[in-house]
Design a protein around this motif. Sequence first.
Motif, PDB file in Angstrom:
ATOM      1  N   TYR A  77       3.539  -2.185   4.128  1.00  0.00           N
ATOM      2  CA  TYR A  77       4.168  -2.399   2.826  1.00  0.00           C
ATOM      3  C   TYR A  77       3.771  -3.763   2.260  1.00  0.00           C
ATOM      4  CZ  TYR A  77       7.170   1.530   4.208  1.00  0.00           C
ATOM      5  OH  TYR A  77       7.640   2.753   4.622  1.00  0.00           O
ATOM      6  N   GLY A  78       3.781  -4.766   3.132  1.00  0.00           N
ATOM      7  CA  GLY A  78       3.408  -6.111   2.688  1.00  0.00           C
ATOM      8  C   GLY A  78       1.966  -6.179   2.227  1.00  0.00           C
TER       9      GLY A  78
ATOM     10  N   GLU B 263      -2.342  -4.337  -4.387  1.00  0.00           N
ATOM     11  CA  GLU B 263      -2.056  -3.762  -5.698  1.00  0.00           C
ATOM     12  C   GLU B 263      -1.709  -4.802  -6.760  1.00  0.00           C
ATOM     13  OE1 GLU B 263       0.942  -0.843  -5.089  1.00  0.00           O
ATOM     14  OE2 GLU B 263      -0.205   0.254  -3.581  1.00  0.00           O
ATOM     15  N   THR B 264      -1.413  -6.024  -6.351  1.00  0.00           N
ATOM     16  CA  THR B 264      -1.056  -7.042  -7.344  1.00  0.00           C
ATOM     17  C   THR B 264      -1.884  -8.319  -7.189  1.00  0.00           C
ATOM     18  OG1 THR B 264       0.743  -7.846  -5.914  1.00  0.00           O
ATOM     19  CG2 THR B 264       1.311  -6.188  -7.571  1.00  0.00           C
TER      20      THR B 264
ATOM     21  N   SER C  66       0.294  -3.798   0.981  1.00  0.00           N
ATOM     22  CA  SER C  66       0.157  -3.068  -0.286  1.00  0.00           C
ATOM     23  C   SER C  66       0.442  -3.973  -1.476  1.00  0.00           C
ATOM     24  CB  SER C  66       1.099  -1.855  -0.307  1.00  0.00           C
ATOM     25  OG  SER C  66       2.456  -2.253  -0.454  1.00  0.00           O
ATOM     26  N   VAL C  67       1.345  -4.943  -1.298  1.00  0.00           N
ATOM     27  CA  VAL C  67       1.628  -5.889  -2.383  1.00  0.00           C
ATOM     28  C   VAL C  67       0.383  -6.716  -2.688  1.00  0.00           C
ATOM     29  CG1 VAL C  67       3.009  -7.882  -3.059  1.00  0.00           C
ATOM     30  CG2 VAL C  67       4.074  -5.999  -1.808  1.00  0.00           C
TER      31      VAL C  67
ATOM     32  N   GLN D  20      13.515  -4.970  -0.502  1.00  0.00           N
ATOM     33  CA  GLN D  20      12.902  -4.024  -1.432  1.00  0.00           C
ATOM     34  C   GLN D  20      13.359  -2.621  -1.072  1.00  0.00           C
ATOM     35  OE1 GLN D  20      12.054  -2.623  -4.120  1.00  0.00           O
ATOM     36  NE2 GLN D  20      10.270  -3.917  -4.470  1.00  0.00           N
TER      37      GLN D  20
ATOM     38  N   PHE E  96       4.690 -13.928   3.413  1.00  0.00           N
ATOM     39  CA  PHE E  96       5.420 -12.666   3.314  1.00  0.00           C
ATOM     40  C   PHE E  96       6.326 -12.497   4.530  1.00  0.00           C
ATOM     41  CE2 PHE E  96       1.830 -12.053   0.597  1.00  0.00           C
ATOM     42  CZ  PHE E  96       2.281 -11.220  -0.407  1.00  0.00           C
TER      43      PHE E  96
ATOM     44  N   ARG F  61       7.717   2.893  -2.575  1.00  0.00           N
ATOM     45  CA  ARG F  61       6.432   2.708  -3.248  1.00  0.00           C
ATOM     46  C   ARG F  61       6.079   3.916  -4.101  1.00  0.00           C
ATOM     47  NH1 ARG F  61       2.081   2.627  -0.404  1.00  0.00           N
ATOM     48  NH2 ARG F  61       0.885   1.504  -1.976  1.00  0.00           N
TER      49      ARG F  61
ATOM     50  N   LYS G  77       4.727   1.593 -12.504  1.00  0.00           N
ATOM     51  CA  LYS G  77       3.495   0.971 -12.986  1.00  0.00           C
ATOM     52  C   LYS G  77       2.798   1.869 -14.002  1.00  0.00           C
ATOM     53  CE  LYS G  77      -0.774  -1.195 -11.346  1.00  0.00           C
ATOM     54  NZ  LYS G  77      -1.600  -1.514 -10.149  1.00  0.00           N
TER      55      LYS G  77
END
Length: 531
Positions: free
Chosen positions: A297-298, A304-305, A300-301, A232, A226, A236, A243
Motif C-alpha cells: 500500500y505504501g 501513483e503520486t 502504491s502511494v 487510511q 512512510f 485503493r 481519481k
Amino acid sequence: QDRTPLRTLLFSFTPKAEAMAAAEAEGKGLSAWIGEAGRGQMSPEQEMDSRVAPLMRDVQMLRGLFFDSLRKGSMEATLIREKNSYVEHDYNTRNLDCAKASYNMEGIDWLTANVKQIIALSDEYAKCHSQEVLSQIIAVVDKVSLDEVKIVARVLSELLSQVNIAERHHRYRRWAMYKRKEIAILKFSDGENHQAQDCFKMLLDRGFTPTKIRESLCKQNLELVFTAHPTQSIRRSVLKKFKQLDSGLEQQDNQAEMLTPLMRERLFMKFQQTLLAIWRTNNMRKIKPTPEDEARYGLSVVEETLWNAVPEHYRVIDDALKQIGAAPLPMDVQLITLGSWMGGDRDGNPFVTHDITKRIFYLSQMRACKLYYTEVESLLWTLSVHGEPTDKMRQWLTVNQENDVLTSDGSRKDAEQKTKHWDFYRTEQTFEEPYRQMLVIMRVVLERTIKYTEALSGGKEPPFKKGKMYRCTADLIEPLKIMHEALEESGQQLLANGALKDLIRRVQSFGINLVKLDIRQESTRHEEVME
C-alpha cells in the motif's frame, strides 16, 4: 478555517450561480467569467460568487448524476423483475437537468420514505440552519430502523466524498488562476502565500541574494518517512475511482469549449459509471492486512503520486530560481528522499520477522526497477539521436556490452548490431544511435533485475544468478548522467533537460529501492548479539 460554506454547499445549490450559467449560455464561458473577477471588472458580490460558483456547479453535477444513475438502475431492476427479461434503460444524459436531478430521489425503490425524508430535511437545514428543522431530523432518526440508518449514513458519506473531490479540484482550479495572475487571494492560515516564487520574493525583500537562496536550497534535504499506521481506511479500489472523478472534472474544465454534445454526454456517462461503481464497492476491508500488504500500500502511494510529483517539484523550483535570475539546481541535489518503516518495524510489530524484512526489501527494488524500465522504454523513442558517441559513452558501451545483448557483424561504418527485444516493429539498430545503444543495455539489465528481485520478494529462488544486475543507485544513474552530459556538449540541451533530466532526478530521490527501508530493532536484541 470556517467550514460553514462547505456545509452549505453539501446539499444546496443557490440561485447565485445562475449568472454563471447565463454567462456560459452567452458564449462567454467559465474562464471568461472568472477572468473578469480577477481583473476587477465585477462587483464585490459577483467576485465572491465566482469564487464558489464553479465549486457549487461541480458538487451539484456529481450529486445529480449520482442520484440519476441510482434511479435508472432501480427502474431497470424493476423492469427485469416484472417482465423477467433484461430491458436496457435509457441512460441518455444529454438533456439531464443536474439541478433537478440532485434533489430527485423518486424512482429509487430501495430508498424508504424515512431515508428520503432525512435527506430532504438535511437539504433544508443546510440552507437555513433552523433549530426546528434539526429537531425534525432528530425525530425521524429516532423512529427509523437500523437498516435505514445504515443507508442514510452511506448516502451521506458518498455525498460528502463527492464534495471533497469537487473541493480538491476547485483548490487546484483556484491555484491555477492564481498562477495565471487572474486572482490574488490565495492565502493560507498564516497569511503567507506558500508558492516558491512568493517565498523567494519574501527572501529577496529580507536581503537575501539569489545566489544565497540557491546555495541554501542545494544544502536542503527533506526525507518523507512512510509508516504503517492504519489511518487510511478508504480502499485503493475506491481511491482510484476518486481519481477518475477528479480527472473528469479537469477534462470538463480544460475542454469546455471543445466538447461536442456527444462528447459531453459520454463524459457524463463516465461520471455515472464511476459513481455507481463506487456505490457498489464495499468500502470496508474484510481481511486484515499483513505487513507485506501494508508495504505494498505504501509503495502504491509512491508509484501513483510521488513518482510524477517529485520531478515536477524540481521543475517548479528551477522555474522560481530562473525568475529571480539564479541558475537551476545542480543534477546531484536531493531536495526530497523517501524512507519507510513498513517491513522494518521489528520492535513495534511482532509479525515483522527477518524474512518479511528481506522480502519487502526485494519487493521495493522490484517495483522501482519496473518504474525505471517504463521510463527507459519511453526514452528509447525520445532519444533517437544520430551522431558519434562521446569518449565516455564509448567507454561505457565497451565495458557494459554483453554477448547476449549486442553483437557486431561488420566494419564500423556499415555495421549493424542486433538488439534483443529492441522493438516489436524493428529488430536492428545502427551504430549511429549511441543513446539507444546505451538505453537498450539498461533495459536488459533492468529486466534481469526485475526477474531476480521478483523471485526473492516471493520467497523463491531466482531463475538465474549470473549476469549483470543493478545493485546500487550509482550503477543506474551513471549512464543517464553520461547521456545528459553528451547531449549538453553537442548543443542539444533542450533534449537533455526533458524526460532524461526528470528520470535522473527520480533516481536521485527514489534510488534503486524506491524507498529507504528503516530497520528498527528493540535494544535488548542488540545486547543479546553483543553478548
